[in-house]
Design an enzyme around this catalytic site. Structure first.
Site, PDB file in Angstrom:
ATOM      1  N   LEU A  74     -18.676  26.355  13.801  1.00 45.38           N
ATOM      2  CA  LEU A  74     -17.235  26.442  12.971  1.00 45.38           C
ATOM      3  C   LEU A  74     -17.076  25.012  12.934  1.00 45.38           C
ATOM      4  CD1 LEU A  74     -15.412  29.145  15.200  1.00 45.38           C
ATOM      5  CD2 LEU A  74     -16.428  29.405  12.961  1.00 45.38           C
ATOM      6  N   ASP A  75     -16.106  24.594  11.884  1.00 41.20           N
ATOM      7  CA  ASP A  75     -15.741  23.352  11.491  1.00 41.20           C
ATOM      8  C   ASP A  75     -15.093  22.895  12.848  1.00 41.20           C
ATOM      9  OD1 ASP A  75     -17.028  23.352   9.211  1.00 41.20           O
ATOM     10  OD2 ASP A  75     -15.417  23.778   7.958  1.00 41.20           O
ATOM     11  N   ARG A  76     -14.846  21.670  12.586  1.00 42.95           N
ATOM     12  CA  ARG A  76     -13.991  21.186  13.918  1.00 42.95           C
ATOM     13  C   ARG A  76     -12.468  21.608  13.884  1.00 42.95           C
ATOM     14  NH1 ARG A  76     -13.681  14.992  15.853  1.00 42.95           N
ATOM     15  NH2 ARG A  76     -11.955  15.095  17.517  1.00 42.95           N
TER      16      ARG A  76
END
Length: 265
Positions: A74-76
């Site tokens: 998952l993106d930050r």
């Protein structure tokens, strides 16, 4: 299809040296574990964030006292359900399911404007390369197939100005990625001219500022709400949902939107 709860709980009072947060365990057995990833937390170390000291993998490893294997990311700035493997065999099997597009993922997002109904975004995306991490990759690759289904769940108009408009309009949407390109959901919503609120890279900065000032909510309004897959060992169908965080809950309370495991009611 069944909903699973954690097999055990962790008592934060037992942690003696814990500068890192205790991660919420959504599901765990001897082969896999799923957590609710906090927004703003990196999954693992990155050359692009070399000064960061908190990583989900390290935090989870210390929390459960066991090595973990990533099978997706998952993106930050994105919160929500993240599944990891606890052994190499499970990691291989889950990775294969992701590669073969056998895993169903459902996200919730708040976007600018009134996005109506449901539909499919079939818009190829060029691979985005990081200057450091991808410096040996081919820079001129053709755009890759990228498909996202969407469904609008709720809409609201707020009586405060947003940019050149006298009022601010928002839509709550469910996003179902059929492919897994980098920043796919964020780029696809920008393509529809309904960028995700709080997106500093692809969004509307004036709308982001208005949303934050009037609602007290900051950050990317994108949440990995649900994931469905086959257990890598037993083959049982598993569905795991992740509750939204306080930032999201504040927005839901103001807008009078309610979310449950079936998205919204």
């Amino acid at each position: 299809m069944s909903q699973h709860k954690p097999h055990f709980d962790f008592d934060s009072g037992e942690q003696t040296t814990a500068p890192s947060p205790i991660l919420q365990i959504l599901y765990c057995d001897e082969d896999i574990i799923a957590v609710n990833k906090p927004a703003g937390m990196l999954v693992h170390r990155s050359w692009l964030d070399k000064h960061e000291t908190r990583f989900l993998m390290q935090t989870l490893r210390d929390q459960i006292g066991q090595h973990v294997y990533t099978v997706h990311r998952l993106d930050r700035p994105t919160s929500g359900v993240l599944v990891l493997a606890l052994n190499q065999e499970s990691a291989r099997c889950l990775s294969r399911q992701f590669e073969q597009k056998q895993i169903e993922k459902s996200y919730l997002a708040v976007v600018r404007g009134f996005l109506c109904g449901q539909g499919r975004i079939d818009y190829p995306l060029k691979e985005q390369l990081d200057k450091i991490a991808d410096k040996f990759s081919q820079p001129e690759k053709a755009a890759q197939s990228a498909v996202t289904d969407y469904q609008t769940l709720a809409q609201i108009e707020m009586p405060y100005p947003a940019g050149r408009y006298a009022s601010a309009r928002y839509s709550l949407v469910k996003l179902l990625p059929q492919t897994g390109r980098k920043h796919q959901l964020r780029r696809h919503m920008k393509h529809l001219h309904h960028p995700i609120i709080g997106d500093s890279a692809y969004g509307d900065l004036r709308q982001n500022r208005t949303f934050s000032e009037h609602l007290g909510c900051s950050g990317l309004m994108l949440h990995a709400h649900k994931i469905c897959f086959e257990h890598p060992i037993s083959g049982q169908k598993i569905t795991i949902c992740a509750e939204v965080d306080q930032n999201w809950q504040r927005m839901l309370n103001i807008f009078k939107w309610k979310i449950n495991d079936h998205d919204i009611y």
